[in-house]
Design an enzyme around this catalytic site. Structure first.
Site, short mmCIF file in Angstrom:
data_model
loop_
_atom_site.label_atom_id
_atom_site.label_comp_id
_atom_site.label_asym_id
_atom_site.label_seq_id
_atom_site.Cartn_x
_atom_site.Cartn_y
_atom_site.Cartn_z
N ASP A 55 47.36 15.57 -15.71
CA ASP A 55 46.03 15.66 -15.12
C ASP A 55 46.21 15.94 -13.63
O ASP A 55 47.29 15.75 -13.07
CB ASP A 55 45.30 14.34 -15.34
N ASP A 103 45.30 9.37 -15.76
CA ASP A 103 44.79 8.01 -15.51
C ASP A 103 43.33 7.87 -15.86
O ASP A 103 42.73 6.84 -15.62
CB ASP A 103 44.99 7.64 -14.03
N ASP A 130 41.77 11.42 -20.67
CA ASP A 130 43.14 11.67 -21.11
C ASP A 130 43.49 10.89 -22.38
O ASP A 130 44.53 11.15 -22.99
CB ASP A 130 44.14 11.26 -20.01
#
Length: 948
Positions: A434, A737, A741
């Protein structure tokens, strides 16, 4: 209470309660509480008889919570009972009974919190009793290797006592039993400590932060510190920390699959479904809840208390090593049977002779007792061969290595939830990461503001025309999930919320001097469209109290908001129609901000016209909006992220960035982090999530290798990419985080790298020992290395050696090696090379000593066997240096940094000296005379091994 008060409306009773509560709250002194009165099943609240105020004394601990009990609260939420809730007067009345202000929460002082925990319990779950140490001991006894060794131990013990008597015959069998006890104790202690460590990690991983309102302030606290009566703020991605009731919010939807098994999202509101269950997850919208049950009184607590967590996970490496040990054991059994057959043939054909040179077997002239003793001796030799073959130290070495690796990672603040994570990442071929919070710091600030086509640089509050300023203030203050706390007038406002919301509110409060809370008080929110990762925008329908004017406000991804606009504001306050040229110019502004790695958000509004307020639709207008302006938010890259990406690439690990930002911002960040390079084919390397999901399955599989960046992606797009990569044979690691995700994290192969040092070293011992004992047994009818000596080498020396190698710190050279795939063999080609070379070398040295030591050194058989044993052990000690790095010639490089390795080597040598010089009867050795140079020669031979 007089009869006339019984007929008073419930509303007046509630007003009296609130007045009493307000007096108690602001004086911070509580003397008495209302009592529950039941008359014809009608619930009334009795007025307080008096309030005593002592401004100098602290607030006393409250008395019992009358009018409600924990069982009522628990059953009401668990059974979703509207009837029980209505009898209590609704959610806000429950809050009043729990002495909670629906806006400012509980007081939060220590006395109040302690009392609530005493009455309603703490927010912790009772766990099933942890496994005792004895249970780990029994499990260790179930190991196949241990069972085989036990059989060998009893056979050896029986044959030894039969052959040499109880005084001296117990040594071999007894030593095997000692070895078994050592393996079981060390393994059990290690697994027991590992179990305890997992319990600690479980608590740490469960200790999430929750946003609550106490004393009028929004503050993050540990989930374990929540008490009944707390008001908890909820937003997308939050886990609901306790059972409770919906107070207020918009578009709140939760996933209750963890409780009900149904994956459909359930809408929660104040009319149809106000019940919130702990352990469920917020999937859309935002709101706040009143906590009514915590810990074991919640539905989640009841369920978790009945679940026993399985901690005895076997890692892939352990499973493969068990299989390897099984194969080696079969080979050893075959060799033992072959040796027994050869010895039997040699004995019964009269080929063996005793110490005086006479034939041992003379047919019918041989006594039965002599035959039995000889057969027992041959079986003992075969058992010794079997003991040699079984790598007793291997499972123990792996356990110690994994335990040490776990401890080392914990010190690096890396929580290991699965032991397999210690190995899997070493095989990773692709990392999907990410952007926000992973490649960047997730600390956003507003660095640019555009009003129409004009960049506002200095003193923005004065540069914006008042009417436009008010509209922008509405859009910022009302269309947000963040909060600005100004409880204490003298202090700096406390801003809480997501990084994006915090950045915008900080800009509004400190740069534009906006009064956020005053704007909220002057307006009524009619409807909210909450932000989520798919829509990438949020909207609000609001009515001003002053003139009853209704506005729709939108905030979100700049290009998406721009597409909804047909007008825009200019600095003078005028509104202009947006033509094709204007739209193109705005798109260029967005592109310029994105090229500077800025996240670009837009604000827009529309005035809602209506003839009757009741006719106002709750559906937000999404067309013909007026653009108020753009803000650019900067989220700096983490220091060292570019170096880390380059290291991964050099190691053959592909790095792909998947983000929700627009293509230009994502591309700019990718260049900054080193994921993209100027010579890359950008058309192939960068795609949007919508493009990727619309590819055919064949096209996705074709293009997946070229894609480096996916922009404007949804959680489904990220999951789809991970699935495609796994289908292509990649071992995928996912970092992130955010809640978005979670699906991809669950699908991916997640882990941390770990080597398998010590494996080649351990197998070298078994190959060499098996060969020397086999050759000696066939040639002479006996074995030079006894069971005690072999167990000493195989268990103690190798276990210490494996631990010494496990303590080697990873070097940067590791990042120059390609990742190990899923199907890579356990023993690599380099390991086979070293294993065979070392085994042949040691075999040559030991066989030379076996056949020629008597004539070379003029020593008897017992001293010769001691020389072989000592040489064999020292060979393993020096082989530990070779095993430090099997690919480099300079095996001493960096050895001074691993003091534990040097200490373990020293301990090994000291233990060997004690074994040879002091434990002669137990080990079957003879003290060596330094004068004859035997030990010196053995040392030289072993030192020659380093060069070899």
């Amino acid at each position: 209470m007089p009869d006339q008060e019984i007929s008073l409306p419930a509303k007046r009773n509630q007003r009296r309660w609130r007045m009493a509560f307000t007096a108690i709250y602001f004086t911070r002194v509580l003397v008495s509480l209302s009592k529950k009165v039941l008359d014809n099943q009608t619930r009334l609240l009795r007025s307080l008889s008096y309030v005593a105020i002592d401004v100098n004394s602290p607030r006393p601990i409250p008395g019992p919570f009358d009018g409600i009990d924990q069982k009522t609260l628990t059953e009401m939420v668990k059974k979703r009972s509207f009837e029980s809730l209505q009898q209590l007067g609704g959610a806000k009345q429950v809050a009043a009974i729990l002495l909670t202000d629906a806006k400012d929460g509980i007081s939060g002082d220590e006395a109040d919190l302690t009392h609530r925990r005493e009455v309603f319990g703490a927010n912790r779950h009772q766990k099933p009793p942890s496994k005792s140490f004895i249970s780990f001991v029994f499990e260790a006894f179930k190991d196949t290797t241990i069972i085989i060794l036990l059989v060998c131990a009893f056979l050896s013990l029986g044959f030894g006592i039969k052959q040499h008597g109880p005084k001296d015959g117990w040594y071999d069998g007894g030593s095997i039993i000692v070895a078994i006890v050592l393996v079981i104790v060390v393994s059990s202690v290690s697994n027991f400590k590992q179990s305890k460590q997992f319990e600690k990690l479980s608590d740490a991983s469960s200790d999430i932060k929750v946003q609550v309102v106490r004393d009028g302030r929004h503050q993050p606290i540990s989930i374990f510190d929540i008490v009944v009566g707390d008001i908890v703020s909820l937003k997308i991605g939050d886990q609901i920390p306790a059972d409770g009731l919906f107070l207020y919010g918009y578009s709140l939807k939760v996933n209750e699959s963890s409780i009900t098994g149904e994956s459909d999202h359930v809408e929660v509101n104040g009319t149809l479904n106000p019940f919130l269950i702990s352990g469920t997850k917020v999937m859309d919208g935002f709101g706040s809840m009143l906590v009514t049950s915590v810990g074991m009184n919640t539905a989640w607590g009841e369920m978790m208390s009945s679940i026993t967590r399985i901690l005895e996970e076997q890692t892939p490496l352990q499973a493969r090593l068990d299989k390897l040990a099984s194969h080696i054991g079969r080979v050893g059994l075959s060799v033992a049977i072959l040796v027994l057959a050869v010895l039997m043939i040699r004995y019964f054909t009269g080929s063996t002779r005793d110490e005086n040179g006479k034939r041992e077997y003379k047919g019918s002239k041989t006594r039965v007792s002599d035959i039995v003793n000889s057969v027992v001796e041959m079986i003992a030799a075969a058992v010794t061969i079997l003991v040699v073959a079984i790598p007793e130290g291997l499972p123990l070495a792996v356990t110690l290595t994994l335990a040490y690796s776990m401890m080392r990672m914990i010190k690096d603040n890396a929580m290991v939830r699965k032991l397999s994570a210690c190995e899997t990442m070493g095989s990773a071929t692709t990392i999907c990461t990410d952007k926000t919070g992973t490649l960047t710091l997730n600390k956003m600030t507003v660095t640019e503001f555009w009003l129409g086509k004009e960049l506002i640089k200095d003193d923005a509050s004065k540069a914006i025309e008042p009417e436009i300023f008010k509209l922008l203030q509405e859009g910022v203050a009302l269309n947000t999930t963040g909060t600005v706390d100004t409880t204490h007038a003298s202090s700096i406002p406390e801003i809480s919320g997501s990084p994006t919301e915090t950045a915008i509110l900080s800009w509004a409060v400190f740069d534009l001097n906006m009064n956020i809370n005053e704007t909220k008080q002057n307006c009524e929110v009619i409807h909210v469209e909450a932000f989520n990762s798919e829509k990438k925008r949020s909207g609000i329908l609001t009515r001003k109290f002053e003139d009853r004017e209704i506005h729709t406000h939108w905030k979100g991804a700049a290009e998406m908001i721009l597409a909804m606009c047909s007008n825009y504001c200019v600095g003078s306050g005028a509104l202009k129609g947006m033509n094709a040229d204007d739209r193109l110019e705005f798109e260029k502004i967005i592109q310029c901000m994105a090229a500077k790695s800025l996240r670009c958000l837009a604000f827009a509004y529309k005035k809602v016209t209506h003839d009757n307020e009741e006719e106002v639709s709750k559906k937000l207008e999404e067309a013909e909006l007026t653009l108020l302006g753009f803000v650019g938010l900067k989220d700096p890259c983490r220091p060292g992220v570019r170096t880390a990406v380059e290291s991964c690439k050099n190691a053959g690990v592909n790095v792909k960035m998947i983000t929700g930002d627009n293509t230009l911002t994502a591309r700019s960040i990718a260049f900054e982090c080193g994921i993209l390079h100027p010579d890359d084919d950008i058309e192939k390397a960068v795609v949007e999530g919508s493009q990727f999901r619309n590819y055919s399955p064949e096209e996705r599989m074709t293009r997946i290798e070229d894609i480096r960046v996916m922009a404007r992606s949804s959680p489904f797009d990220k999951l789809l990419m991970v699935q495609c990569l796994k289908q292509k044979g990649h071992v995928v690691g996912v970092t992130g985080d955010g809640t978005n995700d979670a699906p991809a994290l669950k699908e991916a192969d997640i882990g941390l790298a770990m080597g398998i040092q010590g494996t080649e070293f351990q197998l070298t011992v078994n190959v060499a020992a098996l060969a020397i004992n086999f050759v000696a047994a066939v040639s002479f009818g006996n074995v030079p290395l006894t069971a005690v000596q072999l167990l000493w080498v195989n268990l103690v020396m190798d276990t210490l050696g494996a631990l010494a190698l496990a303590t080697e710190q990873p070097t940067n050279d590791l990042m120059g090696k390609p990742p190990m795939g899923r199907s890579e063999p356990l023993i690599t080609k380099i390991m086979w090379r070293n294993l065979i070379a070392q085994a042949l070398y040691q075999l040559a040295v030991l066989l030379t000593l076996e056949f020629k030591a008597n004539s070379i050194f003029g020593v008897n058989e017992r001293i010769k066997n001691t020389i072989i044993f000592n040489t064999f052990v020292l060979c393993q000690v020096f082989n530990e240096f070779n095993a430090r790095n099997m690919e480099k010639k300079n095996i001493f490089k960096g050895i001074h940094r691993n003091k534990l390795f040097i200490v373990i080597i020293g301990i090994t040598i000291v233990l060997q000296v004690l074994m040879v010089e002091l434990l002669t009867r137990f080990a079957g050795t003879e003290r060596l005379n330094w004068g004859n140079g035997v030990l010196a020669l053995a040392l030289q031979l072993c030192l020659g091994q380093l060069v070899f």
